[in-house]
Design a protein around this motif. Sequence first.
Motif, PDB file in Angstrom:
ATOM      1  N   LEU A 224      83.065 -21.320  37.486  1.00 16.35           N
ATOM      2  CA  LEU A 224      83.619 -22.602  37.915  1.00 16.35           C
ATOM      3  C   LEU A 224      83.757 -23.557  36.732  1.00 16.35           C
ATOM      4  N   ILE A 225      82.747 -23.590  35.877  1.00 18.81           N
ATOM      5  CA  ILE A 225      82.842 -24.415  34.668  1.00 18.81           C
ATOM      6  C   ILE A 225      84.048 -23.994  33.836  1.00 18.81           C
ATOM      7  N   GLY A 226      84.246 -22.690  33.697  1.00 22.21           N
ATOM      8  CA  GLY A 226      85.389 -22.195  32.924  1.00 22.21           C
ATOM      9  C   GLY A 226      86.712 -22.653  33.506  1.00 22.21           C
ATOM     10  N   MET A 227      86.847 -22.610  34.828  1.00 17.30           N
ATOM     11  CA  MET A 227      88.083 -23.073  35.457  1.00 17.30           C
ATOM     12  C   MET A 227      88.289 -24.569  35.220  1.00 17.30           C
ATOM     13  N   LEU A 228      87.252 -25.352  35.414  1.00 18.23           N
ATOM     14  CA  LEU A 228      87.368 -26.798  35.231  1.00 18.23           C
ATOM     15  C   LEU A 228      87.705 -27.157  33.787  1.00 18.23           C
ATOM     16  N   GLU A 229      87.043 -26.512  32.834  1.00 21.74           N
ATOM     17  CA  GLU A 229      87.301 -26.800  31.427  1.00 21.74           C
ATOM     18  C   GLU A 229      88.712 -26.373  31.032  1.00 21.74           C
ATOM     19  N   VAL A 242      86.632 -31.542  43.565  1.00 22.53           N
ATOM     20  CA  VAL A 242      86.113 -30.200  43.812  1.00 22.53           C
ATOM     21  C   VAL A 242      85.429 -30.201  45.182  1.00 22.53           C
ATOM     22  N   ILE A 243      85.870 -29.287  46.039  1.00 21.13           N
ATOM     23  CA  ILE A 243      85.428 -29.256  47.432  1.00 21.13           C
ATOM     24  C   ILE A 243      84.664 -27.963  47.681  1.00 21.13           C
ATOM     25  N   SER A 244      83.517 -28.070  48.330  1.00 19.77           N
ATOM     26  CA  SER A 244      82.729 -26.887  48.679  1.00 19.77           C
ATOM     27  C   SER A 244      83.161 -26.361  50.054  1.00 19.77           C
ATOM     28  N   PRO A 245      82.679 -25.189  50.461  1.00 18.45           N
ATOM     29  CA  PRO A 245      83.140 -24.591  51.722  1.00 18.45           C
ATOM     30  C   PRO A 245      82.827 -25.438  52.956  1.00 18.45           C
ATOM     31  N   ILE A 246      83.753 -25.374  53.920  1.00 21.72           N
ATOM     32  CA  ILE A 246      83.500 -25.969  55.222  1.00 21.72           C
ATOM     33  C   ILE A 246      82.441 -25.125  55.942  1.00 21.72           C
ATOM     34  N   TYR A 247      82.031 -25.587  57.090  1.00 21.10           N
ATOM     35  CA  TYR A 247      80.987 -24.909  57.865  1.00 21.10           C
ATOM     36  C   TYR A 247      81.443 -23.511  58.299  1.00 21.10           C
ATOM     37  N   ILE A 269      78.011 -25.893  43.473  1.00 20.51           N
ATOM     38  CA  ILE A 269      79.248 -26.630  43.213  1.00 20.51           C
ATOM     39  C   ILE A 269      78.930 -28.089  42.916  1.00 20.51           C
ATOM     40  N   SER A 270      78.064 -28.677  43.715  1.00 23.10           N
ATOM     41  CA  SER A 270      77.661 -30.071  43.498  1.00 23.10           C
ATOM     42  C   SER A 270      77.031 -30.245  42.114  1.00 23.10           C
ATOM     43  N   GLN A 271      76.162 -29.327  41.741  1.00 16.93           N
ATOM     44  CA  GLN A 271      75.518 -29.404  40.433  1.00 16.93           C
ATOM     45  C   GLN A 271      76.529 -29.264  39.301  1.00 16.93           C
ATOM     46  N   THR A 272      77.529 -28.417  39.488  1.00 19.25           N
ATOM     47  CA  THR A 272      78.538 -28.234  38.446  1.00 19.25           C
ATOM     48  C   THR A 272      79.334 -29.511  38.226  1.00 19.25           C
ATOM     49  N   VAL A 273      79.733 -30.164  39.321  1.00 21.50           N
ATOM     50  CA  VAL A 273      80.468 -31.422  39.186  1.00 21.50           C
ATOM     51  C   VAL A 273      79.582 -32.473  38.516  1.00 21.50           C
ATOM     52  N   ALA A 274      78.313 -32.538  38.901  1.00 19.95           N
ATOM     53  CA  ALA A 274      77.389 -33.494  38.276  1.00 19.95           C
ATOM     54  C   ALA A 274      77.238 -33.220  36.784  1.00 19.95           C
ATOM     55  N   LEU A 275      77.187 -31.939  36.421  1.00 23.03           N
ATOM     56  CA  LEU A 275      77.089 -31.576  34.997  1.00 23.03           C
ATOM     57  C   LEU A 275      78.287 -32.112  34.224  1.00 23.03           C
ATOM     58  N   MET A 276      79.503 -31.928  34.806  1.00 23.67           N
ATOM     59  CA  MET A 276      80.705 -32.408  34.131  1.00 23.67           C
ATOM     60  C   MET A 276      80.707 -33.936  34.037  1.00 23.67           C
ATOM     61  N   GLN A 277      80.252 -34.586  35.103  1.00 23.70           N
ATOM     62  CA  GLN A 277      80.172 -36.043  35.071  1.00 23.70           C
ATOM     63  C   GLN A 277      79.192 -36.519  33.998  1.00 23.70           C
ATOM     64  N   ASN A 278      78.065 -35.836  33.892  1.00 24.56           N
ATOM     65  CA  ASN A 278      77.055 -36.218  32.898  1.00 24.56           C
ATOM     66  C   ASN A 278      77.533 -35.990  31.470  1.00 24.56           C
ATOM     67  N   ARG A 279      78.520 -35.134  31.310  1.00 27.17           N
ATOM     68  CA  ARG A 279      79.100 -34.896  29.990  1.00 27.17           C
ATOM     69  C   ARG A 279      80.244 -35.872  29.680  1.00 27.17           C
ATOM     70  N   TYR A 286      83.153 -34.783  43.648  1.00 21.96           N
ATOM     71  CA  TYR A 286      82.714 -33.719  44.561  1.00 21.96           C
ATOM     72  C   TYR A 286      82.889 -34.176  45.998  1.00 21.96           C
ATOM     73  N   LEU A 287      83.374 -33.278  46.845  1.00 20.81           N
ATOM     74  CA  LEU A 287      83.453 -33.523  48.286  1.00 20.81           C
ATOM     75  C   LEU A 287      82.804 -32.352  49.002  1.00 20.81           C
ATOM     76  N   ASP A 288      81.752 -32.631  49.738  1.00 20.75           N
ATOM     77  CA  ASP A 288      81.062 -31.605  50.513  1.00 20.75           C
ATOM     78  C   ASP A 288      81.988 -31.138  51.634  1.00 20.75           C
ATOM     79  N   GLY A 289      82.237 -29.820  51.698  1.00 21.78           N
ATOM     80  CA  GLY A 289      83.112 -29.279  52.735  1.00 21.78           C
ATOM     81  C   GLY A 289      82.653 -29.595  54.146  1.00 21.78           C
ATOM     82  N   LEU A 290      81.365 -29.836  54.324  1.00 22.84           N
ATOM     83  CA  LEU A 290      80.856 -30.195  55.644  1.00 22.84           C
ATOM     84  C   LEU A 290      81.380 -31.556  56.092  1.00 22.84           C
TER      85      LEU A 290
END
Length: 334
Positions: A224-229, A242-247, A269-279, A286-290
């Motif tokens: 996922l990091i590779g795709m985003l970068e 970036v959206i995670s799976p629905i229920y 997925i949430s952690q990956t988006v946070a990592l990019m934000q922190n960089r 991030y949008l939780d699919g739920l």
Amino acid sequence: MRAIPLADDLFYGAVSLEHIDGGIKPWRIPYRDLALFLPNGIDSKAEICAGVRLRLRTDSTSVIIMFAPLEEAARMDCTVDGALHSTVALLKGDSAAPFTMLPGEMADLEIFLPQNTGMTIIGLRVMSCAEFAFFPDQRPKWVTYGSSITQCVDARSPSYTWPAIASRRSQFNLTCLGFSGNCHLEPTVARMIRDLPADFISLCVGINVYGAATLSPRTFKPALIGMLETIREKHSHTPLLVISPIYAPDRETTENKLGFTLIAMREEISQTVALMQNRGDRRIFYLDGLELLGLADADHLPDGLHPDASGYELMADRFVDRGINALRDKGIFL
């Protein structure tokens, strides 16, 4: 009736257009690079016309779209000035879609091609005395990537997939890269998204990775990091959601053969988006699919995975409110 010469300016939502024996076939990949999108053009999903539209301005009371005989039953929609006018149900082998009882005064028409099959357009006809012009789509460009839940085969018609509804309500020019069973974060897809013009990009990832067990807890986050970068190489400031799976009830706590659950995948997925934000990336979100379809909406999942037609419309409403409008409230979109 009179024939209108086909031209690329008629088509929107396609990544590339192949000219075949006087016809035009839309693709959702660069068709000349078909061999790079394994297997066989993303498992033959790249030729499906999800999100592809013909846009024209006319005062004709009837418009007929002609195409190579369909390989399966499908539907096509015609909107007039942004509102659904009619749906044509097509059978396997059909080769024309007539849209009749149109207003008879100059109006903007958008004809949605099927979201479940490919199509080669071979003709367009309007009434003999009618005026005709191309209808450019000058709205901001939105590219959305995902699985069958983004392709939306079970939507009631092609203009009622959740991306189509959301783009219409939010005034975006949609390119839908929903590939049923085939959202696996491939580098070729990442490069394609990178190279597409876009004012907004959304990625709904994870469900196919879980189902096919194509990436493990060890490899999913790096992929996922590779795709985003990769996308950020040419879209460094484009809003990226970036959206995670629905229920999906049978997948929430049940490990797949590589040890993933959907609960764990959403956290990755949430952690990956946070990592990019922190960089320092201030335009990734991030949008939780739920938030789009959760436990309380399980009745809209007849097979425990794919939404029904009403579920897709509910997803569209929530995506506009909790995705697009939430970003607008942050001042992300003009």
